[in-house]
Design an enzyme around this catalytic site. Structure first.
Site, PDB file in Angstrom:
ATOM      1  N   CYS A  70       0.876  -1.175   0.000  1.00 59.12           N
ATOM      2  CA  CYS A  70       0.000   0.000   0.000  1.00 59.12           C
ATOM      3  C   CYS A  70       0.912   1.223   0.000  1.00 59.12           C
ATOM      4  O   CYS A  70       1.738   1.386   0.920  1.00 59.12           O
ATOM      5  CB  CYS A  70      -0.856  -0.031   1.267  1.00 59.12           C
ATOM      6  SG  CYS A  70      -1.862   1.441   1.522  1.00 59.12           S
ATOM      7  N   CYS A 182      -1.005   3.728  -6.552  1.00 58.67           N
ATOM      8  CA  CYS A 182      -1.885   3.150  -5.533  1.00 58.67           C
ATOM      9  C   CYS A 182      -2.105   1.715  -5.979  1.00 58.67           C
ATOM     10  O   CYS A 182      -2.364   1.465  -7.168  1.00 58.67           O
ATOM     11  CB  CYS A 182      -3.221   3.903  -5.497  1.00 58.67           C
ATOM     12  SG  CYS A 182      -4.488   3.070  -4.510  1.00 58.67           S
TER      13      CYS A 182
HETATM   14  N1  DGL Z   1      -3.984   0.709  -1.876  1.00 62.92           N
HETATM   15  C1  DGL Z   1      -3.556   1.852  -1.172  1.00 62.92           C
HETATM   16  C2  DGL Z   1      -2.326   2.503  -1.801  1.00 62.92           C
HETATM   17  O1  DGL Z   1      -1.577   1.855  -2.496  1.00 62.92           O
HETATM   18  C3  DGL Z   1      -4.526   2.897  -0.756  1.00 62.92           C
HETATM   19  C4  DGL Z   1      -5.991   2.696  -0.829  1.00 62.92           C
HETATM   20  C5  DGL Z   1      -6.714   3.417   0.279  1.00 62.92           C
HETATM   21  O2  DGL Z   1      -7.013   4.620   0.135  1.00 62.92           O
HETATM   22  O3  DGL Z   1      -6.955   2.770   1.287  1.00 62.92           O
HETATM   23  O4  DGL Z   1      -2.057   3.655  -1.576  1.00 62.92           O
END
Ligand code: DGL
Length: 259
Positions: A70, A182
């Protein structure tokens, strides 16, 4: 021992997918903090609390490494997590450097798509400053894509409409590469390709992160210890529901089609 892969939701499955390709003989624990997704729209301190709780839980299950799959969580917590745990903790960051290297001197810009939290954080600003051509990098937060993904809405008209609205003020012909900053965004590669002019490429940090994971395990002589077994957790609860497990596995199949 297993490898832990952590995200606020389903985005980290895009990293799990690459890890399974490079390291098929490992067992994995995938943890989605579904109670608290989206991280990208929440204050940093609140998100840090969720991350530490999740990694404490993952550590208790016994893991040899954890991937913070993430971008938002990496930017607000990876350094402090590394101080707390004695297993390797890997993070992910927007793949800005390879994108800039590809287009430097070629009159194309880079567009980084991410969450608000990632784009706001110092880590991202330092990353952009560290490359020679700051003016080559534009960015845009697309929290709606996280929401779509968490609702398993992909490639639908509403996704394309959303993307067109959000990108309306950008001259899309100026970009050579779109950086998917993301981990939820690679699921939308088809939709994004429909919105951007032909030839614009999309890059995410997931391949680099999986390669880094393999290097670390090799260096520690901890490779090939499993059989590709997957365990899924949602905010501290093991996922036993077959329908949910099937949905997660469908996502892995969907990603196969992209590469
Ligand atoms: N998947 C997450 C990232 O790579 C963020 C998603 C969220 O906002 O929770 O930043």
């Amino acid at each position: 021992m297993r490898i832990g892969i952590f995200d606020s939701g389903i985005g980290g499955i895009t990293v799990l997918h690459q890890a399974l390709r490079l390291l098929p003989n490992e067992d994995y624990l995938y943890y989605a903090d579904t109670l608290h997704v989206p991280y990208g729209e929440k204050p940093k301190d609140e998100v840090r609390g969720y991350i530490f709780d999740a990694i404490d839980f993952i550590a208790e299950q016994g893991v040899k490494a954890v991937v913070i799959a993430c971008n938002a969580a990496t930017s607000v917590a990876v350094e402090d997590l590394r101080k707390k745990y004695d297993f390797p903790i890997l993070g992910i960051e927007p793949a800005v450097k390879p994108a800039v290297e590809k287009w430097e001197g070629k009159r194309k810009k880079i567009l980084v798509l991410a969450t608000n939290l990632t784009l706001r954080e110092e880590k991202f600003h330092n990353l952009v400053k560290s490359i020679s051509r700051e003016d080559m990098v534009d960015s845009l937060a697309l929290p709606g894509l996280v929401q779509f993904a968490e609702n398993f809405i992909f490639d639908e008209d509403q996704v394309i409409r959303y993307l067109r609205e959000e990108l309306a003020s950008f001259d899309l012909n100026r970009y050579g590469t779109v950086v998917l900053g993301c981990t939820h965004f690679p699921f939308f590669e088809n939709s994004l390709k429909q919105v951007f002019p032909e030839g614009v490429d999309m890059i995410s940090g997931s391949v680099g992160t999986a390669k880094h994971l393999r290097r670390i395990l090799e260096a520690r002589n901890q490779i090939n210890e499993g059989t590709g077994k997957l365990l899924f957790f949602q905010s501290g609860c093991k996922v036993e529901d077959q329908a949910t497990l099937a949905k997660y596995k469908e996502l892995l199949v969907m990603l196969d089609a992209y590469s």
